[in-house]
Design a protein around this motif. Structure first.
Motif, PDB file in Angstrom:
ATOM      1  N   ALA A  45      -7.843   6.819  -6.650  1.00 32.83           N
ATOM      2  CA  ALA A  45      -7.155   7.835  -7.439  1.00 32.83           C
ATOM      3  C   ALA A  45      -7.574   7.810  -8.911  1.00 32.83           C
ATOM      4  O   ALA A  45      -7.142   8.665  -9.687  1.00 32.83           O
ATOM      5  CB  ALA A  45      -5.645   7.639  -7.332  1.00 32.83           C
TER       6      ALA A  45
ATOM      7  N   GLN B  27       0.693   4.089  -2.880  1.00 31.64           N
ATOM      8  CA  GLN B  27       0.483   5.506  -2.594  1.00 31.64           C
ATOM      9  C   GLN B  27       1.599   6.356  -3.204  1.00 31.64           C
ATOM     10  O   GLN B  27       1.337   7.460  -3.711  1.00 31.64           O
ATOM     11  CB  GLN B  27       0.403   5.736  -1.086  1.00 31.64           C
ATOM     12  CG  GLN B  27      -0.059   7.142  -0.699  1.00 31.64           C
ATOM     13  CD  GLN B  27      -1.439   7.458  -1.242  1.00 31.64           C
ATOM     14  OE1 GLN B  27      -2.409   6.742  -0.968  1.00 31.64           O
ATOM     15  NE2 GLN B  27      -1.543   8.520  -2.028  1.00 31.64           N
ATOM     16  N   LYS B  28       2.822   5.841  -3.188  1.00 36.32           N
ATOM     17  CA  LYS B  28       3.938   6.585  -3.777  1.00 36.32           C
ATOM     18  C   LYS B  28       3.737   6.747  -5.280  1.00 36.32           C
ATOM     19  O   LYS B  28       3.986   7.819  -5.840  1.00 36.32           O
ATOM     20  CB  LYS B  28       5.265   5.879  -3.507  1.00 36.32           C
ATOM     21  CG  LYS B  28       6.482   6.693  -3.953  1.00 36.32           C
ATOM     22  CD  LYS B  28       7.779   6.040  -3.542  1.00 36.32           C
ATOM     23  CE  LYS B  28       8.965   6.973  -3.776  1.00 36.32           C
ATOM     24  NZ  LYS B  28       9.051   7.477  -5.159  1.00 36.32           N
TER      25      LYS B  28
ATOM     26  N   ILE C  29      -6.366   1.771  -3.355  1.00 40.24           N
ATOM     27  CA  ILE C  29      -5.679   3.059  -3.489  1.00 40.24           C
ATOM     28  C   ILE C  29      -5.715   3.539  -4.940  1.00 40.24           C
ATOM     29  O   ILE C  29      -6.017   4.706  -5.217  1.00 40.24           O
ATOM     30  CB  ILE C  29      -4.231   2.939  -2.988  1.00 40.24           C
ATOM     31  CG1 ILE C  29      -4.230   2.691  -1.473  1.00 40.24           C
ATOM     32  CG2 ILE C  29      -3.423   4.193  -3.327  1.00 40.24           C
ATOM     33  CD1 ILE C  29      -2.875   2.360  -0.901  1.00 40.24           C
ATOM     34  N   TYR C  30      -5.456   2.626  -5.867  1.00 42.66           N
ATOM     35  CA  TYR C  30      -5.500   3.006  -7.281  1.00 42.66           C
ATOM     36  C   TYR C  30      -6.919   3.392  -7.693  1.00 42.66           C
ATOM     37  O   TYR C  30      -7.111   4.349  -8.442  1.00 42.66           O
ATOM     38  CB  TYR C  30      -5.002   1.853  -8.156  1.00 42.66           C
ATOM     39  CG  TYR C  30      -3.589   1.417  -7.859  1.00 42.66           C
ATOM     40  CD1 TYR C  30      -2.555   2.346  -7.739  1.00 42.66           C
ATOM     41  CD2 TYR C  30      -3.266   0.067  -7.702  1.00 42.66           C
ATOM     42  CE1 TYR C  30      -1.252   1.950  -7.455  1.00 42.66           C
ATOM     43  CE2 TYR C  30      -1.972  -0.346  -7.436  1.00 42.66           C
ATOM     44  CZ  TYR C  30      -0.976   0.601  -7.316  1.00 42.66           C
ATOM     45  OH  TYR C  30       0.314   0.207  -7.033  1.00 42.66           O
TER      46      TYR C  30
ATOM     47  N   THR D 184       0.838  -1.211   0.000  1.00 51.23           N
ATOM     48  CA  THR D 184       0.000   0.000   0.000  1.00 51.23           C
ATOM     49  C   THR D 184       0.870   1.257   0.000  1.00 51.23           C
ATOM     50  O   THR D 184       0.513   2.268  -0.617  1.00 51.23           O
ATOM     51  CB  THR D 184      -0.953   0.014   1.209  1.00 51.23           C
ATOM     52  OG1 THR D 184      -0.195  -0.192   2.412  1.00 51.23           O
ATOM     53  CG2 THR D 184      -2.005  -1.069   1.084  1.00 51.23           C
TER      54      THR D 184
ATOM     55  N   VAL E 271       0.885   6.784  -6.849  1.00 51.54           N
ATOM     56  CA  VAL E 271      -0.204   7.755  -7.018  1.00 51.54           C
ATOM     57  C   VAL E 271       0.321   9.178  -6.821  1.00 51.54           C
ATOM     58  O   VAL E 271       0.039  10.078  -7.621  1.00 51.54           O
ATOM     59  CB  VAL E 271      -1.364   7.462  -6.044  1.00 51.54           C
ATOM     60  CG1 VAL E 271      -2.379   8.609  -6.035  1.00 51.54           C
ATOM     61  CG2 VAL E 271      -2.059   6.151  -6.414  1.00 51.54           C
ATOM     62  N   ASP E 272       1.078   9.377  -5.750  1.00 49.66           N
ATOM     63  CA  ASP E 272       1.618  10.712  -5.441  1.00 49.66           C
ATOM     64  C   ASP E 272       2.564  11.206  -6.538  1.00 49.66           C
ATOM     65  O   ASP E 272       2.652  12.416  -6.786  1.00 49.66           O
ATOM     66  CB  ASP E 272       2.352  10.696  -4.103  1.00 49.66           C
ATOM     67  CG  ASP E 272       1.414  10.482  -2.920  1.00 49.66           C
ATOM     68  OD1 ASP E 272       0.183  10.655  -3.092  1.00 49.66           O
ATOM     69  OD2 ASP E 272       1.903  10.118  -1.833  1.00 49.66           O
TER      70      ASP E 272
END
Length: 378
Positions: A116, A87-88, A112-113, A83, A90-91
Motif C-alpha cells: 500500500a 489491512q483494516k 501489506i503496508y 494481517t 490500510v483500508d
C-alpha cells in the motif's frame, strides 16, 4: 432576506473549509488482548501521548493546520489477526503505522503496508528478517536480534563468567530468532559450553519437565527467548526446583510488570535483560525520567517497555511530513529514510535497510523488585 443570505453563505463556506484542520490518521497495531496486552497497550499509550503533544503544539503542513488522530488496532500477537489489523488500517487510509510489537505479526503485516506504500516503524520487533525483505516502507527504532544476541552472549560470558549455558525459547518468531542469535553469539565469543536447548510456547505455564532436564546440566546461565508473561512463571518454577542460574533475556522480559509476574523468585541481580536504545548523559537521563513520570501521571500505571519507542516513532513520522511539507506517504517516505531525530530513546537515524544507525542497547537487572540500569552498550 433569503436572497441576501444565500450568496453570503456561499462566500463563507469555502473560507470555513480552508481554515478547517486537515485530519491525518496514524495507525497503531499491537496486542491489546491476550497475555501480551500490557505491552501492546504500552505501545498504544506511547503513540497517543505523541499524538496529543503534536496537536497541543500545533502542526501545519502545506499551509494547512493538521489534526492528528491515532487509530489503534488489536493484533492479538497473532499473525492472522495481525494481517487483518494491517489491512483494516490500510483500508481506513492511515498515512503511517506504529507497530507491531511481536516479530511474528510485524513481518507478515509489513508486506501489506509495503504493497500500500504506507511507512511502518516498529517500536519493538527485533527479528533481522523484518528489514531484510527489501521493503522501503519498513523501519524500526530498536536494535535487531543480531545485535541483542551478540551483546547478551558477550555479557553472559565475560561479565557473568558463565561456563555452562542453557537456552530456552518460546518458538515464536521473536523468541526463537533471539535465542538463535544468542546461540551464535556464544559460539563466536567462545569460552562457554551450550549444555541444553529447550523449547516451550508463548502460552505455557508448566516448565517443570524442561527445567528438570536443565537442572541436571548445572548451568551458570539460562537464556530465555520470549516475553515476560512466560518468564515470570518460569522464574518461580526455577526457584522451586532450586535452580540458581542467572536468567538472561531480551526486551520482551525487561518490563515493569516482571516483578509482579515473578514474585519473590525475581531475586536481586538474578535477571539480566536488555532493551534497545540508550541514554547516558545527565540531560538525557532527566528527559527519560520526566517522560516516565508524565506517562505514570496520565495513565496511572508505570510504563512497561515500549511506550518511549512508540512515542519517538510517532514524532519521527510527524517530522518527516514536515520536512517533506506533505502528509502523502509517497512524498514523505524519502524524508523518513533520511531522518535525523533526537528523541526520548536517543538519536534516531536509519540505515538503507531501515535499521537504526549506531544502535544502542541498555542492560538492566532487578534489585528488590526495582529495575536497575547496568550499562549502555553501542
Amino acid at each position: 432576506m433569503r436572497s441576501t443570505l444565500i450568496p453570503l453563505l456561499l462566500l463563507l463556506t469555502p473560507l470555513a473549509q480552508a481554515q478547517a484542520p486537515l485530519t491525518v490518521k496514524i495507525g497503531s497495531a499491537s496486542p491489546l488482548s491476550g497475555t501480551g496486552a500490557h505491552q501492546g497497550k504500552d505501545i498504544e499509550n506511547g503513540a497517543r501521548m505523541a499524538i496529543d503533544d503534536l496537536n497541543a503544539k500545533g502542526v501545519s503542513i502545506g499551509g494547512r493546520k493538521i489534526q492528528f488522530v491515532l487509530q489503534a488496532e488489536d493484533d492479538g500477537a497473532d499473525p492472522k489477526m495481525g494481517t487483518a489489523a494491517a489491512q483494516k488500517l490500510v483500508d481506513d487510509k492511515v498515512v503511517a503505522v506504529v507497530g507491531h510489537l511481536n516479530s511474528g505479526t510485524t513481518v507478515p503485516a509489513s508486506k501489506i503496508y509495503n504493497s500500500a506504500g504506507i511507512p511502518q516503524i516498529s517500536p519493538a520487533a527485533t527479528t533481522p528478517l523484518y528489514t531484510r525483505q527489501g521493503y522501503k516502507t519498513a523501519f524500526r527504532v530498536v536494535a535487531s536480534d543480531s545485535l541483542v544476541g551478540k551483546t547478551l552472549a558477550a555479557y553472559a560470558i565475560r561479565t557473568l563468567k558463565a561456563k555452562k549455558i542453557a537456552v530456552i525459547d518460546d518458538r515464536t518468531a521473536f523468541g526463537q530468532g533471539l535465542a538463535d542469535e544468542f546461540t551464535k553469539g556464544v559460539k563466536a565469543v567462545g569460552g562457554a559450553q551450550l549444555v541444553s536447548r529447550q523449547f516451550t510456547n508463548d502460552k505455557a505455564t508448566d516448565f517443570n519437565a524442561i527445567l528438570t532436564q536443565i537442572r541436571a546440566r548445572q548451568p551458570d546461565v539460562i537464556f530465555y527467548g520470549g516475553m515476560d508473561a512466560v518468564a515470570g512463571p518460569m522464574l518461580k518454577q526455577m526457584k522451586a526446583l532450586g535452580i540458581n542460574a542467572k536468567f538472561v533475556s531480551g526486551d520482551g522480559v525487561c518490563s515493569e510488570k516482571l516483578p509482579q509476574l515473578a514474585g519473590d523468585a525475581l531475586g536481586s541481580d538474578k535477571v539480566i535483560c536488555v532493551v534497545a536504545g540508550g541514554v547516558s548523559s545527565a540531560e538525557e537521563e532527566k528527559a527519560a525520567a520526566a517522560f516516565a513520570e508524565r506517562y505514570r501521571q496520565r495513565y496511572k500505571i508505570p510504563l512497561q517497555t515500549y511506550a518511549p519507542y512508540a512515542y519517538d516513532a510517532t514524532m519521527v513520522f510527524a517530522q518527516a511530513m514536515q520536512q517533506a511539507n506533505s502528509t502523502d506517504p509517497a512524498k514523505f517516505l524519502p524524508a523518513l529514510a533520511k531522518i535525523s531525530y533526537h528523541g526520548v530513546t536517543g538519536d534516531i537515524a536509519f540505515d538503507p535497510s531501515g535499521d537504526l544507525r549506531n544502535a544502542a542497547l541498555t542492560l538492566y537487572t532487578y534489585r528488590e523488585g526495582k529495575q536497575v540500569k547496568l550499562q549502555v552498550v553501542r
